[in-house]
Design an enzyme around this catalytic site. Structure first.
Site, PDB file in Angstrom:
ATOM      1  N   CYS A   1      -6.184 -15.563 100.829  1.00 32.28           N
ATOM      2  CA  CYS A   1      -7.446 -15.662 100.091  1.00 32.28           C
ATOM      3  C   CYS A   1      -8.629 -15.272 100.996  1.00 32.28           C
ATOM      4  O   CYS A   1      -8.795 -14.097 101.302  1.00 32.28           O
ATOM      5  CB  CYS A   1      -7.610 -17.059  99.502  1.00 32.28           C
ATOM      6  SG  CYS A   1      -8.846 -17.133  98.181  1.00 32.28           S
TER       7      CYS A   1
ATOM      8  N   GLU B   1       1.083 -21.212  98.534  1.00 36.05           N
ATOM      9  CA  GLU B   1       1.455 -22.580  98.896  1.00 36.05           C
ATOM     10  C   GLU B   1       1.434 -23.543  97.720  1.00 36.05           C
ATOM     11  O   GLU B   1       2.008 -24.638  97.792  1.00 36.05           O
ATOM     12  CB  GLU B   1       0.530 -23.107 100.006  1.00 36.05           C
ATOM     13  CG  GLU B   1      -0.902 -23.323  99.610  1.00 36.05           C
ATOM     14  CD  GLU B   1      -1.790 -22.084  99.731  1.00 36.05           C
ATOM     15  OE1 GLU B   1      -3.020 -22.235  99.751  1.00 36.05           O
ATOM     16  OE2 GLU B   1      -1.238 -20.963  99.781  1.00 36.05           O
TER      17      GLU B   1
ATOM     18  N   HIS C   1      -2.678 -17.830  96.300  1.00 30.54           N
ATOM     19  CA  HIS C   1      -2.240 -18.976  97.098  1.00 30.54           C
ATOM     20  C   HIS C   1      -0.738 -19.209  96.913  1.00 30.54           C
ATOM     21  O   HIS C   1      -0.313 -19.824  95.926  1.00 30.54           O
ATOM     22  CB  HIS C   1      -3.020 -20.230  96.695  1.00 30.54           C
ATOM     23  CG  HIS C   1      -4.443 -20.210  97.143  1.00 30.54           C
ATOM     24  ND1 HIS C   1      -4.834 -20.631  98.394  1.00 30.54           N
ATOM     25  CD2 HIS C   1      -5.568 -19.787  96.511  1.00 30.54           C
ATOM     26  CE1 HIS C   1      -6.144 -20.483  98.513  1.00 30.54           C
ATOM     27  NE2 HIS C   1      -6.609 -19.969  97.388  1.00 30.54           N
TER      28      HIS C   1
END
Length: 509
Positions: free
Chosen positions: A79, A169, A167
Site C-alpha cells: 500500500c 495480510e 493488503h
C-alpha cells in the site's frame, strides 16, 4: 543467528497483522518504526514496508533512506510502501477519483513472477487507500491488476523488489497468505524453523547467560503471560526466581487460593500476599476509571515493593510484557508512549534499582499460549481468558466497594462456569460480567425490588486489537439470566453486550 524479516512501520493499522501472518509461517519477524532503522546484519532475509494513513504526496509524508535495502535485500512495499517506491523513484501517485476501499478482484498479469506463484488467475484482494499509482518508472513491470487499479502489483527488473497496492495480510484477501509466503519463503528463503520448542530452547539459553547467578523477582497475576514467563525463568535459573502474587481483593471468586494451588504443582517459588484492606480503602469514593487504574497500579507497586525488599540481593525484575506492548510503546513519529499501566509493574525498576528482563517480549498472545503448552503448562491455565490487570475494579462502573465486588464475583462465577459447562468457554477470547451503576424495578415473588443490573460480555478475537461479540445461544442466555437473578442477591436484571471493537472496547472502563 535467528533469521528474520524486518517490517518497517509507517503507521498502518494492519502492521501487526502482517507480523502475525509471517509468524504463522514459523518465520521470525520484527516491527520497527520507519525512522528507527535496525541494524541490517546477516540475519535479515528481507524487508517489508507497511501501509500508512499518510499520503506520499504530502510534504510531511514519512520518508526513509532505502540505500542499504533496495537492490540489496528482498523488498516488498504494501500500500503506502508500494506508492512510496513508485513516487520517490520516478513514478506518479495521484489522488483516486474515489477512495479505493474494500474487496476487489485481482487479475494476475505475469503468473510466472516469483510473487505471483500458485495464485489463481483471479482472486479477491482488499484495498484501503485514497491514492493510486498512475505510472511507474521504466524498470518497473506490472505483475497484477484489478478492474479499477491497473498497477495493483509491480516488480523492479534487476532487483528483488515488489510493490502491491492491496493488503495481503487481511482475511478478505483470500490468497494473501500464499502471496506473503511466496515473498517470505520463496524469495527471501526463510527456513520456517521458528517454533515454540525452538523459542523455548533459545530463550532458556539466553536467560541463563544474561542472568547468571543473579536473583529475579516476578509479579504473578495468575494470567497466561506471567505464568509462562515464570516457567521459562524457572527452567533457566530454578529457585533463584522469586514470585509474588498480590491479592488486591479484586480477583475472581476463590481465584487467589486456586491459582496458588496450581502454582505449587508447577514447582514455582510463590508467595501470596493478601492486601484487600489497602486497595479497598484507597478506592473508597473513587468513580473515575483512570483514577481507579492509577490507584490500583500504585498500590500494587507499594505492596509488591514491600515484599520484594524482603528478598536480599535481587538484581532483576521480570515482567510478562508481550510483543504488542512493545510495538505500541513507540509511535511511528518516534515519540514514546506509556504502556498501559496494568501490563507492567510501572515504577518498580526505578524504585528498586532493578534491571528488567522480559522473556516474552517477542511473542504475540497466541504464541505465548503455544510456548506455554510446549513448556508443559496445564491447558486449563494456558486456555484462561485474558483478565484485566486492575481486576474487577474496571468491571464495576462507579465506586468499588467490597459489597459490589462480592456481587460481581458471584455473577462472574455463574457466567464462567456456565460457559464451561455449555462447551463455549474455549471458543471465546474473553468473557466477563460488568456491574452497572443502574438500579431498576423488578418483581420477585410478591415483592417489588429495586436492585442492580449486570451486563454480560463475550468476544472473539486473536490479539484483542479488534473483537466481535459472540452470538451466544438464546437458551444459554436464558439460563444465565435465570441463574444469576435467582442466586445472586442484589441483582434483578441481566443484559447482554452486542458491541464490537471498534467502536467499543472489550472492557467497559
Amino acid at each position: 543467528m535467528q533469521e528474520k524479516i524486518i517490517i518497517l512501520d509507517f503507521g498502518s493499522q494492519y502492521t501487526q497483522l502482517i507480523a502475525r501472518r509471517i509468524r504463522e509461517m514459523q518465520v521470525y519477524c520484527e516491527i520497527h518504526p520507519f525512522n528507527r532503522m535496525p541494524e541490517l546484519d546477516s540475519s535479515v532475509r528481507g524487508v517489508i514496508l507497511s501501509g500508512s494513513p499518510s499520503s506520499v504526496r504530502d510534504d510531511q509524508a514519512p520518508r526513509i533512506d532505502l540505500d542499504g535495502i533496495k537492490g540489496r535485500l528482498p523488498l516488498l512495499g504494501i500500500c503506502y510502501g508500494a506508492q512510496y517506491l513508485a513516487h520517490f523513484f520516478g513514478g506518479r501517485v495521484e489522488a483516486s477519483a474515489s477512495r479505493e476501499y474494500g474487496r476487489s478482484q485481482m487479475r494476475v498479469v505475469e503468473p510466472d513472477d516469483a510473487l505471483m506463484q500458485s495464485l489463481s488467475p483471479r482472486s479477491q484482494v482488499w484495498m484501503s487507500h485514497g491514492d493510486t499509482i498512475t505510472s511507474i518508472p521504466d524498470a518497473y513491470r506490472i505483475v497484477a491488476s484489478t478492474d479499477d487499479v491497473a498497477i495493483a502489483a509491480y516488480r523492479i527488473d534487476g532487483e528483488q523488489t515488489w510493490g502491491i497496492q492491496f493488503h495481503p495480510e487481511v482475511y478478505h484477501s483470500t490468497e494473501g497468505k500464499t502471496l506473503l509466503e511466496n515473498f517470505v519463503v520463496g524469495i527471501c528463503g526463510c527456513s520456517q524453523s521458528w517454533t515454540p520448542d525452538s523459542f523455548v530452547e533459545t530463550t532458556v539459553d539466553e536467560l541463563r547467560q544474561k542472568l547468571g547467578d543473579d536473583k529475579v523477582v516476578l509479579g504473578l497475576s495468575g494470567g497466561v503471560d506471567s505464568t509462562v514467563a515464570a516457567v521459562l525463568l524457572h527452567r533457566a535459573i530454578g529457585d533463584r526466581l522469586y514470585c509474588i502474587f498480590v491479592d488486591s481483593g479484586l480477583l475472581r471468586r476463590n481465584e487467589f487460593d486456586d491459582v496458588l494451588e496450581s502454582y505449587k504443582g508447577m514447582g514455582l517459588n510463590v508467595k501470596g500476599v493478601k492486601a484487600h484492606d489497602k486497595f479497598f480503602g484507597d478506592l473508597a469514593g473513587v468513580t473515575d476509571p483512570e483514577t481507579k487504574r492509577k490507584i490500583i497500579g500504585r498500590d500494587f507497586v507499594e505492596v509488591f515493593n514491600e515484599e520484594a525488599q524482603r528478598i536480599r540481593d535481587v538484581k532483576w525484575l521480570a515482567q510478562g510484557t508481550i510483543y504488542p506492548d512493545v510495538v505500541e510503546s513507540a509511535k511511528v513519529n518516534g515519540m514514546a508512549v506509556v504502556i498501559k499501566s496494568h501490563h507492567n509493574v510501572g515504577g518498580l525498576p526505578e524504585k528498586m534499582n532493578l534491571k528488567i528482563v522480559e522473556p516474552l517480549r517477542l511473542l504475540f498472545k497466541d504464541e505465548v499460549r503455544r510456548v506455554g503448552l510446549s513448556l508443559g503448562i496445564s491447558p486449563m491455565l494456558i486456555g484462561r481468558h485474558p483478565f484485566p490487570g486492575p481486576g474487577l475494579a474496571i468491571r464495576i462502573l462507579g465506586e468499588v466497594t467490597p459489597e459490589k465486588v462480592d456481587i460481581l464475583q458471584r455473577v462472574d462465577q455463574i457466567y464462567i462456569d456456565t460457559l464451561r459447562e455449555e462447551g463455549l468457554y474455549d471458543k471465546i477470547w474473553q468473557a466477563g460480567a460488568i456491574l452497572l451503576p443502574v438500579r431498576s424495578v423488578g418483581v420477585m415473588g410478591d415483592e417489588r425490588t429495586y436492585e442492580s443490573c449486570v451486563a454480560l460480555r463475550a468476544v472473539t478475537s486473536t490479539d484483542g486489537m479488534t473483537a466481535d461479540w459472540v452470538h451466544l445461544p438464546y437458551e444459554v442466555l436464558a439460563r444465565l439470566s435465570n441463574e444469576i437473578i435467582n442466586k445472586v442477591r442484589g441483582v434483578n436484571r441481566v443484559v447482554y453486550d452486542i458491541s464490537s471493537k471498534p467502536p467499543a472496547t472489550i472492557e467497559w472502563e
